[in-house]
Design an enzyme around this catalytic site. Structure first.
Site, PDB file in Angstrom:
ATOM      1  N   GLY A 351       0.835  -1.187   0.000  1.00 13.37           N
ATOM      2  CA  GLY A 351       0.000   0.000   0.000  1.00 13.37           C
ATOM      3  C   GLY A 351       0.869   1.234   0.000  1.00 13.37           C
ATOM      4  O   GLY A 351       0.616   2.199  -0.724  1.00 13.37           O
ATOM      5  N   ALA A 352       1.917   1.192   0.818  1.00 14.13           N
ATOM      6  CA  ALA A 352       2.884   2.287   0.899  1.00 14.13           C
ATOM      7  C   ALA A 352       4.083   1.774   1.681  1.00 14.13           C
ATOM      8  O   ALA A 352       4.021   0.727   2.318  1.00 14.13           O
ATOM      9  CB  ALA A 352       2.274   3.510   1.572  1.00 14.13           C
ATOM     10  N   MET A 353       5.181   2.526   1.637  1.00 11.34           N
ATOM     11  CA  MET A 353       6.391   2.140   2.358  1.00 11.34           C
ATOM     12  C   MET A 353       7.056   3.374   2.925  1.00 11.34           C
ATOM     13  O   MET A 353       7.270   4.368   2.230  1.00 11.34           O
ATOM     14  CB  MET A 353       7.354   1.389   1.419  1.00 11.34           C
ATOM     15  CG  MET A 353       8.663   0.986   2.084  1.00 11.34           C
ATOM     16  SD  MET A 353       8.389  -0.110   3.500  1.00 11.34           S
ATOM     17  CE  MET A 353       9.810   0.302   4.511  1.00 11.34           C
ATOM     18  N   GLU A 354       7.415   3.289   4.218  1.00 11.07           N
ATOM     19  CA  GLU A 354       7.826   4.460   4.993  1.00 11.07           C
ATOM     20  C   GLU A 354       9.288   4.846   4.833  1.00 11.07           C
ATOM     21  O   GLU A 354       9.882   5.427   5.767  1.00 11.07           O
ATOM     22  CB  GLU A 354       7.555   4.197   6.479  1.00 11.07           C
ATOM     23  CG  GLU A 354       8.366   3.048   7.111  1.00 11.07           C
ATOM     24  CD  GLU A 354       7.692   1.701   7.085  1.00 11.07           C
ATOM     25  OE1 GLU A 354       8.089   0.817   7.861  1.00 11.07           O
ATOM     26  OE2 GLU A 354       6.756   1.520   6.275  1.00 11.07           O
ATOM     27  N   GLU A 388       2.282   6.183   7.344  1.00 13.62           N
ATOM     28  CA  GLU A 388       3.682   6.235   6.914  1.00 13.62           C
ATOM     29  C   GLU A 388       4.457   7.336   7.621  1.00 13.62           C
ATOM     30  O   GLU A 388       5.639   7.162   7.944  1.00 13.62           O
ATOM     31  CB  GLU A 388       3.760   6.413   5.400  1.00 13.62           C
ATOM     32  CG  GLU A 388       3.015   5.360   4.592  1.00 13.62           C
ATOM     33  CD  GLU A 388       3.354   3.939   4.998  1.00 13.62           C
ATOM     34  OE1 GLU A 388       4.509   3.684   5.397  1.00 13.62           O
ATOM     35  OE2 GLU A 388       2.468   3.074   4.926  1.00 13.62           O
ATOM     36  N   HIS A 391       5.626   6.392  11.044  1.00  5.08           N
ATOM     37  CA  HIS A 391       6.838   5.570  11.016  1.00  5.08           C
ATOM     38  C   HIS A 391       8.114   6.402  10.976  1.00  5.08           C
ATOM     39  O   HIS A 391       9.183   5.892  11.322  1.00  5.08           O
ATOM     40  CB  HIS A 391       6.834   4.677   9.772  1.00  5.08           C
ATOM     41  CG  HIS A 391       6.104   3.392   9.932  1.00  5.08           C
ATOM     42  ND1 HIS A 391       6.320   2.524  10.979  1.00  5.08           N
ATOM     43  CD2 HIS A 391       5.157   2.801   9.148  1.00  5.08           C
ATOM     44  CE1 HIS A 391       5.554   1.461  10.832  1.00  5.08           C
ATOM     45  NE2 HIS A 391       4.830   1.604   9.730  1.00  5.08           N
ATOM     46  N   GLU A 410       4.564  -1.817  13.212  1.00  2.83           N
ATOM     47  CA  GLU A 410       3.345  -1.712  12.411  1.00  2.83           C
ATOM     48  C   GLU A 410       2.095  -1.561  13.269  1.00  2.83           C
ATOM     49  O   GLU A 410       1.151  -0.880  12.871  1.00  2.83           O
ATOM     50  CB  GLU A 410       3.223  -2.921  11.482  1.00  2.83           C
ATOM     51  CG  GLU A 410       4.337  -3.016  10.455  1.00  2.83           C
ATOM     52  CD  GLU A 410       4.376  -1.817   9.507  1.00  2.83           C
ATOM     53  OE1 GLU A 410       3.440  -1.005   9.506  1.00  2.83           O
ATOM     54  OE2 GLU A 410       5.367  -1.696   8.765  1.00  2.83           O
TER      55      GLU A 410
END
Length: 967
Positions: A351-354, A388, A391, A410
């Protein structure tokens, strides 16, 4: 990383029944507006080979544990200090048709313990020889003698580059390892990879990254574990017409590349000390919009130029600054970097990455268009951004020691994403949605005997496949649920103080969960108001070190309260031992006939008694106010009847969230044979006068199980008639509120309730709804350039048209899907294409998933899941999965978080002996291929199928009778 999209990250934030009546078949397609937490780690496989035959060889060894290169965890002998990485991606194929990148890397490390072996991660990289070896090694500071390399080798199974030395390295001294290498810039969505898209009819190619959890090693040789932090100097060589991005800002303007004037060099500032999985670099021709936060942090939203020009990045830009400022205050810690880039990628597995300072997203998680995006799309954008950005502190500044504590990263982000999003959109009441999206969602998994604890011993998580499996709803949603419970009984102020202390102490370092308990305990000890029955650690360890959760049972005649490990299948056998004997220390809030009562703690015992829970003839009690606790509640039959009477006479006395709770808990208790199924069904009778979203959504989610079990049987007719009767007043309510569908509700919750009203009414055959949907679709089909359907209702209208239509309607929607410029609209259209009730059309659609030019790789598993949610399509997908398992496993099985969701989706209707035998045979047939990140999901599917089989046998007749009598 964002919850999977969960497509999962179903999984979801907003589940909408999209099923629609067709001539012979009612098809309900569940479309989930969710934050899918797809994952992209891969494990390597290798056969045994003979010993090396030369000084430098590529070798795959057996796992002789006496050899350190056969152990998946790095030895502690060497600690990285810094990397100087230069990469050059080629965005046109070479003469072999491959896209590649070249690179150099100088890693400086300190020897902590004398060793004659250097072990560093490397995956699918080809090295240029240095004097007959893959790398060169030298001491820092000119000391002598310099290290002498005997041989180097690549160990494919454990993904290592191993350097054997003539003499041991000296403890306390620094060394540098120099390498030159080439890798494939594949389209596999992992490591350093390529993404493609069309702009004005021209194919564009970009290079981007996704490192979590074990893919940085696919980009350059590195010590690829989260605790192996270092600083990074990244340099990118790229074509003149493209821009390069990384975690940090460039040191200065790009300079010409000496070997080729059509290329230039961008050198980035040195990063703070950080983990490899948070690295990112991208080469593209994307555009951006920018602003500055009050703190001075540069904020930029990047996307395809056409998307930026149409304003699709504006909403993300608007909310990012407030969310960053909120977390700075919430954590009492300034944002650690001087810029925050966020970029929407056409191809992205998660979905997304921090990534620190350069967050990557699916387009659907970052881009928003007021004209064609729904309220659910907008909510997804703000919550994923909040996740995100959370994080950037919790995960990036302070990082887990090892992946067995992933829940700490998470789960925390999945909890505070609601706080950050609520700050950005304070009128939406987003915090309430956590109960539906996380608490209830994960309970369905955590109530299985095959569940697992939040935290497991580090020794149990070693291989990339094992790491990938940890990225599941337990880590995300259960982690969020128990942290929300902890924050509630501590109070949010104390919780924030403890988090701030934790961040201040461990910034730029690594932690285990016990470090968090210590800092929360310190703030508890410094104040007199909040009294706990035990230490924070003693309370919380029971929630994270043992799987599952309790059902709290109340006898209001005696005031007795008891707890028991809740299992959906009471006959299932729990083989995982617990040091706490599956007993919890439980915080209990309650109301008596609508009036709040004193807080109570049930200690770690099976049973206790308190007059708080004892009632008179006219009183009722209700536990777990606003569902702040992670547990179910059961009552004696008399108290259940009183609650039902209250709901049917004046439902406003019971809070909205608890009206949802009454429905959710009763259906789960019925599944576990703790209450009659008729009691749970009776709890839905009040819905005929309910207009709020949460109770209706809890009911639809619970009844979706009945639909899955019975939509192929005679039960479905009476069930359809009952739901049609119950939803008609809700449909009529919104017809009035919206002035015959010419307007739309103002609040987010009312908009979601309207969506449920229309989708459910159309699904179960309310004629006025079917007419509305058909009219709107016909208007659009007549004039495709002007879509009159409100974005909130498009999924339902599209699905209704496909289900009631034929090839003409399907082809029209397919054409619109191919033309769609905004991925949110494309997702709605793609989901609707699965609503057809014609087998040949669905089989054709299935075949499209094998062609990445038709269905993007990132969307394959969600497309298969959508088709399988259709009663006509479920068998087709199951046959397709069995026939194509090897290819599906090769493409998605070793890393994709959504891969496990595919197994769950395709088997969720399984409830017959034949289907159980098929599933067992499928497992047997594919043991050689394996199941990768779906291994645990397959075991859960077997457990669920057995439970479904038993439940249907025991409940079919009584359910048929109840629906017949009440429809």
């Amino acid at each position: 990383m964002a919850k999977g999209f969960y497509i999962s990250k179903p999984v979801g934030i907003l589940a909408i029944l999209l099923g629609v009546a067709a001539v012979c078949t009612i098809i309900a397609l569940s479309v989930v507006y969710s934050q899918e937490k797809n994952r992209s780690t891969e494990s390597s496989t290798a056969a045994s080979t003979a010993a090396p035959t030369g000084p430098t060889t590529t070798v795959a060894t057996t796992l002789d544990q006496s050899k350190p290169w056969n152990v998946y965890r790095l030895p502690k002998t060497l600690i990285p200090d810094s990397y100087n990485v230069t990469l050059r991606p080629y965005l046109t194929p070479n003469n072999k048709g491959l896209y590649v990148f070249t690179g150099t890397n100088i890693v400086r490390f300190t020897c902590k313990e004398s060793t004659n072996i250097v072990i560093i991660h490397s995956k699918r990289l080809n090295y240029t020889s240095h004097q007959g070896h893959m790398v060169a090694l030298s001491g820092v500071g000119g000391f002598h003698p310099q290290p002498v390399i005997v041989r180097t080798e690549l160990v494919e199974l454990t993904e290592y580059l191993v350097v054997h030395l003539q003499e041991p390295l000296v403890a306390g001294r620094q060394y540098e390892m120099n390498s030159e290498f080439q890798g494939e810039l594949a389209d596999d969505l992992a490591g350093f990879y390529r993404s493609e898209y069309m702009e004005n009819g021209v194919k564009k190619v970009l290079a981007t990254t996704h490192m979590q959890a074990t893919e940085a090693r696919k980009s350059f040789p590195c010590f690829d574990e989260p605790a192996m932090k270092a600083t990074f100097n990244i340099t990118i060589i790229h074509p003149n017409n493209l821009v390069a991005l990384s975690n940090m800002l460039p040191r200065g303007p790009s300079v010409p590349f000496g070997e080729d004037p059509t290329w230039k060099v961008t050198e980035f500032e040195t990063t703070p000390i950080m983990s490899t999985y948070l690295l990112a670099y991208i080469v593209s021709e994307f555009s951006y919009v920018e602003t500055r936060a009050p703190s001075g942090v540069l904020i930029r939203i990047w996307a395809r130029p056409s998307a930026i020009n149409q304003g699709h990045g504006d909403y993300a830009l608007k909310v990012t600054g407030p969310i960053l400022d909120f977390f700075s205050q919430h954590y009492d810690t300034p944002y650690p970097l001087n810029k925050s880039d966020q970029i929407a990628l056409p191809d992205f597995n998660a979905g997304a990455m921090e990534n620190w300072g350069l967050v990557t997203y699916r387009e659907s998680a970052l881009l928003y268009d007021r004209q064609s995006s729904s309220s659910g799309n907008q909510e997804r954008v703000v919550t994923v951004i909040a996740h995100e950005l959370a994080h950037q502190w919790f995960g990036n500044l302070v990082t887990l020691e090892w992946w067995n504590d992933l829940w700490l990263n998470e789960g925390f982000a999945s909890y505070v994403e609601y706080l950050g999003a609520d700050f950005a959109e304070p009128t939406w009441n987003l915090k309430d949605l956590m109960v539906l999206n996380d608490v209830y969602r994960v309970m369905a998994v955590d109530a299985l005997a095959s569940s697992h604890p939040l935290s497991t011993p580090a020794s149990e998580i070693n291989t990339p496949a094992q790491i990938s499996e940890v990225f599941d709803s337990i880590s995300y949603s259960k982690g969020a649920s128990v942290l929300r419970m902890l924050s509630n009984f501590l109070t949010e102020d104390l919780f924030k103080m403890g988090i701030a202390s934790y961040l201040h102490t461990y910034k730029y370092g690594n932690t285990i969960y016990l470090n968090l308990w210590e800092h929360l305990q310190q703030v508890v000890d410094k104040q007199p108001t909040i009294k706990l029955p035990d230490t924070v650690s003693a309370i919380m360890d029971r929630w994270i070190l043992q799987m599952g959760f309790p059902v709290i049972t109340v006898d209001t005649q005696t005031g007795t309260i008891s707890q028991q490990h809740f299992l959906l299948d009471p006959q299932s056998v729990v083989t995982r031992p617990s040091q706490f004997n599956y007993l919890w220390i439980v915080p209990i809030s309650s109301v008596r006939s609508g009036s709040p009562q004193a807080h109570y703690w049930l200690p770690g015992v099976e049973k206790a008694q308190n007059d708080l829970f004892k009632t008179t003839a006219n009183d009722w009690v209700l536990l777990n106010l606003n569902v702040t606790g992670y547990y179910l509640v059961n009552y004696d039959n008399e108290n259940w009847k009183k609650i039902q009477t209250q709901l049917q006479t004046d439902l406003s006395v019971i809070p909205v969230i608890n009206r949802a709770q009454v429905i959710h808990d009763a259906f789960n208790l019925a599944s576990a044979q703790k209450v009659p199924v008729t009691l749970a069904l009776n709890n839905t009778l009040f819905l005929i006068q309910e207009t709020e979203y949460m109770p209706w959504q809890a009911a639809l989610s619970s009844l979706s199980y009945f639909k899955l079990m019975f939509d192929r049987s005679e039960v479905y007719g009476p069930m359809k008639r009952y739901l049609k009767k119950q939803v008609t007043p809700l449909f009529n309510h919104f017809e009035r509120v919206t002035k015959n569908w010419t307007d739309h509700p103002q609040t987010l919750m009312d908009q979601y309730s309207e969506i449920n009203a229309v989708s459910t009414a159309c699904s179960y055959g309310v004629p006025e709804c079917e007419k509305l949907a058909a009219t709107l679709f016909a208007q659009w089909k007549k004039n495709p350039q002007n879509n009159p359907i409100h974005p909130n209702l498009r999924s339902t209208v599209y699905c209704n048209a496909i289900a009631q239509g034929g090839e003409e309607e399907w082809n029209f929607v397919w054409e619109q899907f191919l033309k769609a410029e905004l991925v949110n609209e494309a997702d709605k259209l793609r989901g609707a294409l699965a609503c057809s009730n014609q087998v040949w059309i669905l089989n054709r659609f299935l075949s499209y998933t094998l062609d990445p030019n038709l269905i993007r790789k990132q969307d394959v598993t969600s497309t298969l899941s959508s088709i399988s949610s259709n009663v006509v399509g479920q068998t087709l997908v199951w046959d397709f999965v069995q026939s194509n398992w090897k290819k599906l496993f090769q493409d998605y099985g070793t890393g994709s978080f959504s891969f496990s969701n595919l197994i769950q989706a395709v088997t969720r209707r399984f409830s017959t002996e034949f289907e159980l035998q098929q599933l067992e045979q499928f497992k047997k047939n594919n043991m050689d291929t394996g199941f990768g990140s779906a291994t645990r999901a397959l075991e859960q599917a077997l457990e669920k199928t057995k439970a479904n089989l038993k439940w249907v046998k025991e409940n079919k007749d009584v359910v048929l009778r109840w629906f017949t009598e009440n429809s």
